[in-house]
Each structure stands twice: as structure tokens, then as C-alpha cells.
Design an enzyme around this catalytic site. Sequence first.
Site, PDB file in Angstrom:
ATOM      1  N   ASP A 294       6.525  -3.984   2.075  1.00 48.99           N
ATOM      2  CA  ASP A 294       5.277  -3.218   2.086  1.00 48.99           C
ATOM      3  C   ASP A 294       4.940  -2.941   3.548  1.00 48.99           C
ATOM      4  O   ASP A 294       5.564  -3.504   4.467  1.00 48.99           O
ATOM      5  CB  ASP A 294       4.169  -4.029   1.407  1.00 48.99           C
TER       6      ASP A 294
ATOM      7  N   HIS B   7      -3.009  -6.921  -6.197  1.00 46.51           N
ATOM      8  CA  HIS B   7      -2.721  -5.572  -6.679  1.00 46.51           C
ATOM      9  C   HIS B   7      -1.911  -5.700  -7.977  1.00 46.51           C
ATOM     10  O   HIS B   7      -0.736  -5.359  -8.038  1.00 46.51           O
ATOM     11  CB  HIS B   7      -1.928  -4.800  -5.625  1.00 46.51           C
TER      12      HIS B   7
ATOM     13  N   GLN C 189       0.187  -2.671  -9.655  1.00 43.04           N
ATOM     14  CA  GLN C 189       1.446  -2.356  -8.997  1.00 43.04           C
ATOM     15  C   GLN C 189       2.555  -3.294  -9.466  1.00 43.04           C
ATOM     16  O   GLN C 189       3.686  -2.871  -9.720  1.00 43.04           O
ATOM     17  CB  GLN C 189       1.292  -2.461  -7.478  1.00 43.04           C
TER      18      GLN C 189
ATOM     19  N   ARG D 239       4.224   3.245 -12.436  1.00 42.21           N
ATOM     20  CA  ARG D 239       2.784   2.986 -12.346  1.00 42.21           C
ATOM     21  C   ARG D 239       2.060   3.639 -13.521  1.00 42.21           C
ATOM     22  O   ARG D 239       1.167   3.048 -14.131  1.00 42.21           O
ATOM     23  CB  ARG D 239       2.225   3.528 -11.019  1.00 42.21           C
TER      24      ARG D 239
ATOM     25  N   ARG E 103     -10.961   0.146  -7.137  1.00 39.38           N
ATOM     26  CA  ARG E 103     -10.095  -0.045  -5.966  1.00 39.38           C
ATOM     27  C   ARG E 103     -11.019  -0.329  -4.786  1.00 39.38           C
ATOM     28  O   ARG E 103     -11.761   0.544  -4.338  1.00 39.38           O
ATOM     29  CB  ARG E 103      -9.260   1.212  -5.729  1.00 39.38           C
TER      30      ARG E 103
ATOM     31  N   CYS F 289       6.100  -0.440  -2.545  1.00 37.54           N
ATOM     32  CA  CYS F 289       4.970   0.070  -3.322  1.00 37.54           C
ATOM     33  C   CYS F 289       4.403   1.372  -2.781  1.00 37.54           C
ATOM     34  O   CYS F 289       3.583   2.013  -3.452  1.00 37.54           O
ATOM     35  CB  CYS F 289       3.882  -0.994  -3.430  1.00 37.54           C
TER      36      CYS F 289
END
Length: 309
Positions: free
Chosen positions: A226, A131, A134, A294, A104, A266
Site C-alpha cells: 500500500d 478498511h 477492501q 470491490r 469513509r 489496494c
Amino acid sequence: MVMGSLKGRDLLSMADLTAEELQELLRLAAQLKSGALSLRCEKILGLLFYKASTRTRVSFTSAMYRLGGQVLDLNPNVTQVSRGEPLEDTARVLDRYIDILAIRTFDQHDLEKFAEYTEIPIINALSDREHPCQVLADLQTIQESFNTLEGITLTYAGDGSNNMAHSLLLGCALAGMNVRIASPVEYQPLESIVQQAKAIAGDRSEVAITTDAIAAVQGSQVVYTDVWASMGQESSAQSRIPIFQPYQVNEQLMAHADKTAIVLHCLPAHRGEEITNGVIEGSQSRVWDQAENRMHAQQALIASLLGVK
């Protein structure tokens, strides 16, 4: 049986998957979630996170433990990474110690460098560009809600230049979904990603970029948002609010969507900014199922990249 085509590969972008591989991952995630399938491995997952995390860290850890493996937290602050050790040196050492590595980070190039200097699978657990993990969970959640992905229309309202918008463009195109990004003109997706998504979609589905959130949600079965300022953009958070206000996912915007529409986010959410409390807590919200998925989607991904049977 876990598909063999992903064994030993990296997942740096949604575009690293074919449409068939994506569907197989989603089928596997659904089987693992329902308990219809149980997989075991005795492997070690490394987590190298340069950015703070709740869902990504806990979901990856839980996924690996549920597979019977172990997790090493490679915190950059307590390893030589924070003291300037070259990434290629770190990569080649970790390659000898662990079986799979989730990273990450900020720069997509860092992921590419790790992939270049390792033989183990490298997973993009988030970068400024994409991402993908996700989006695997997002697609699983949509499929649970509508029993299909093909022909479903998803509208993303907000910062179209961020990693979520990019991965949604690619992931929806792979899944045969229509995808619309509604964002201010100065915050639209990278043109290279848009063209890549259109090439993947071909004649199967629509890829559209617009500045009109109301027009974009017309007929949409999925409305997604988001945060308006991602990690590293905190200094501009307040100045972004008036720019993005027309893209807030609120009750008025949802009234223009399909009557069966669901809402995804998310997380973490800034209630009262990109989404209202009433919407995220309302009957159309699937945010908590999305967060749970997830873990299931990443369990499927880890098992597939390791070739677990």
C-alpha cells in the site's frame, strides 16, 4: 439464499465477522460476479465520505445500482455535518431516511458513534484503523487465484501501522491464512490488533510481525503493499521514502516469493515508490481483478446486511 445472520448488523471491523460468515460472504460475492445469482432490492444506500475516494465511492454506488437500489451522496461539505452538527443528531436523522449507511472517515470512534445512534446497518468504508471492505475484495481475489484461502501465506510489506495492515491481519486470520507484516519497527501494527488476530488464528495459521521484508516473503503466495503515506500524512511523504525503501515490492523482492505468487495493491499506487511499474503491470499482478472485486464483495455485503433474498 442470503444468510440471515448479518441482517441488520454493522460492519465496522473484520473482527465483526465469524469465519463462517466471511466464507458465506465470499461465496455470495462469487455467485454475484459469475451471474449464477441475481438479487434485487429497493433500498437506499447513503454514502457519507469525509475522505476523497475513487474505488470505494464508485464500487459502492455500482453495487447498490446493480441490486436495484438507490444511492444518496451525503457530501459533508453540503450538509450540516460540515457546520458542526453533532454526529449523534445526524445519525438519528439519517436513520429515519435511508436503509443502510457507508461511512469513509478518519476516526474509528465516529463509526462507533453512528452505530450506537442508528438502527440501520453501518458499514466502515474506511477509517484510519481499518478498511474491511477492501479486505473482502482481497480475499475474493486470492480465492479466485488459488481456489482456496486456507493455508495460503500473505505477506504485507510497507506501513504496518495503517488500516490495510490491521484489516489484513484480522481478515487473513479469519480465513485460516498465514499473514506476515514486514515494516519498520516504528511503523508496526497496533499490538491490540496483532493479539486479536492471533486469538482468531489460534493454532490454524501463523500471524507474524517482522522488520525483514525478504524473510517475510519467503514462500508467500500473496505479496501485498500500500502507499507509504496515507491520506492526511502527505506532509511526511518525502521523509518516509528512505525509511520504507527496503520494503518496496519490486522484481528483486518478488524473486524470494513462491513461484506462483500474486501481487495485490489496494490503490491508488505510487509507482516507483511502494511498487515498481514492472511488478504492478507484470504477469503476477492481480490488482485490476482486486479493484473489480470491490464492487462484487460490497454487493454481497449490502445484500447480506439488508437481508435481501
